[in-house]
Design a protein around this motif. Structure first.
Motif, PDB file in Angstrom:
ATOM      1  N   ASP A 281       1.086  -1.343  -0.058  1.00 57.44           N
ATOM      2  CA  ASP A 281       0.454  -0.024   0.136  1.00 57.44           C
ATOM      3  C   ASP A 281       0.685   1.248   0.080  1.00 57.44           C
ATOM      4  O   ASP A 281       0.144   2.328  -0.364  1.00 57.44           O
ATOM      5  CB  ASP A 281      -0.646   0.031   1.229  1.00 57.44           C
ATOM      6  CG  ASP A 281      -2.335  -0.697   1.636  1.00 57.44           C
ATOM      7  OD1 ASP A 281      -2.245  -1.305   0.328  1.00 57.44           O
ATOM      8  OD2 ASP A 281      -2.026  -1.591   2.520  1.00 57.44           O
ATOM      9  N   GLU A 284       1.345   4.182  -3.223  1.00 60.05           N
ATOM     10  CA  GLU A 284       0.166   4.820  -3.698  1.00 60.05           C
ATOM     11  C   GLU A 284       0.314   5.945  -2.662  1.00 60.05           C
ATOM     12  O   GLU A 284      -0.007   6.817  -2.703  1.00 60.05           O
ATOM     13  CB  GLU A 284      -0.965   3.858  -3.388  1.00 60.05           C
ATOM     14  CG  GLU A 284      -2.581   4.986  -4.075  1.00 60.05           C
ATOM     15  CD  GLU A 284      -1.820   6.078  -5.239  1.00 60.05           C
ATOM     16  OE1 GLU A 284      -2.869   6.377  -4.864  1.00 60.05           O
ATOM     17  OE2 GLU A 284      -1.277   5.680  -6.039  1.00 60.05           O
ATOM     18  N   ARG A 287       2.565   8.346  -2.389  1.00 59.41           N
ATOM     19  CA  ARG A 287       2.190   9.975  -4.057  1.00 59.41           C
ATOM     20  C   ARG A 287       1.037  10.613  -3.281  1.00 59.41           C
ATOM     21  O   ARG A 287       1.207  11.710  -3.841  1.00 59.41           O
ATOM     22  CB  ARG A 287       2.149   8.629  -5.014  1.00 59.41           C
ATOM     23  CG  ARG A 287       3.389   8.085  -5.612  1.00 59.41           C
ATOM     24  CD  ARG A 287       2.791   7.268  -7.538  1.00 59.41           C
ATOM     25  NE  ARG A 287       1.394   6.742  -7.204  1.00 59.41           N
ATOM     26  CZ  ARG A 287       2.694   5.366  -6.934  1.00 59.41           C
ATOM     27  NH1 ARG A 287       3.246   4.856  -6.810  1.00 59.41           N
ATOM     28  NH2 ARG A 287       1.176   4.254  -7.221  1.00 59.41           N
TER      29      ARG A 287
END
Length: 300
Positions: A281, A284, A287
């Protein structure tokens, strides 16, 4: 102390400045003393005893001055649990405590102890040691010219902030929770998420008490200036994605603090998020956090 502190700003003479402007960063005598107290940390194994330090009268006087000021400010601005922890830790007013002095009491109360640091510690070592019941702490004290603020964690921060935390089971459980998450995760992206959560909770966290924001984070508890301006801070409700998207590489005090309803609220929120977090995870989430921080900077 974690290497996240390499990015911490300071206040000098009432104005905002960078760490390089602090008197302690430009005083050769002070820097030599700091190096001498940090040197035993090289090669130190987590859990080994810290050496005894013979503090100078100037250092003891700085401790006494800061102790008086912080004790008074904490009565007004620290949460009840932090005050209870300070009392349980029996932090002395008249002298700088040795690691063994505070650590022996912490072991009896929560099973935690200090382990020696000379300055910034790699985040993985720092956080994972908490899963084992050890907190990295330094032995040097801040420069006497600016006793109410330091450009880096010193013995005041590690005792007045983290020592008070680690004397109470409620706080110690959160440290272990964060440490266990760091120990379970493998990627640097996941580790950075845990580091950011640690920063906005155990270093800079705030709780509501009777509708009034009260400090529980160790960085707040050990900073006279930040305690005094707590009521004027921008407060956001405790929210992990919000913390990850909030920048803290800034020139001044933290612009945003995250407020919880209680320490139980902090523990439950972190347990829920960190319990689900895995290495897959993390990219992401990172980001999204970076995008959020860029958006925040563009709006400021």
């Amino acid at each position: 102390m974690s290497d996240v502190w390499r990015r911490t700003p300071i206040t000098v003479g009432g104005g905002v400045g960078r760490a390089a402007e602090h008197p302690g960063m430009r005083d050769p005598r002070y820097l030599a003393r700091r190096r001498s107290l940090a040197a035993p940390a090289r090669g130190h194994r987590v859990g080994d005893p810290s050496p005894q330090v013979l503090y100078t009268e100037e250092e003891q006087a700085t401790w006494r001055e800061v102790h008086r000021a912080l004790a008074e400010s904490q009565r007004a601005h620290a949460c009840r649990a932090a005050l209870d922890g300070r009392e349980a830790a029996a932090i002395p007013a008249d002298h700088i405590p040795q690691h063994a002095e505070i650590g022996a009491r912490l072991r009896r109360l929560t099973g935690f102890d200090y382990t020696l640091a000379g300055g910034a510690v790699a985040s993985r070592r720092f956080l994972c040691s908490m899963a084992r019941g050890y907190f990295h702490a330094v032995q040097f004290i801040r420069h006497p010219a600016v006793p109410m603020y330091s450009p880096e964690p010193d013995v005041v921060h590690d005792v007045f902030g983290h020592g008070a935390h680690l004397a109470l089971p409620e706080f110690a459980a959160i440290y272990r929770l964060v440490g266990e998450a760091a120990a379970r995760l493998e990627t640097e992206e996941a580790l950075q998420i845990v580091t950011d959560i640690y920063w906005f909770t155990l270093e800079y966290g705030v709780v509501d008490e009777g509708g009034v924001p009260k400090a529980y984070g160790a960085a707040l508890l050990s900073s006279y200036g930040e305690l005094g301006r707590l009521g004027g801070c921008r407060l956001a409700d405790l929210d992990v994605p919000g913390m990850l998207a909030t920048p803290y590489e800034i020139s001044g005090y933290q612009p945003v603090l995250f407020r919880a309803r209680s320490l139980g609220h902090v523990a439950d929120t972190l347990a829920g998020f960190l319990g689900r977090l895995d290495d897959g995870d993390a990219p992401e989430l990172r980001r999204a956090a970076v995008a959020g921080r860029r958006a925040g900077r563009s709006r400021s």
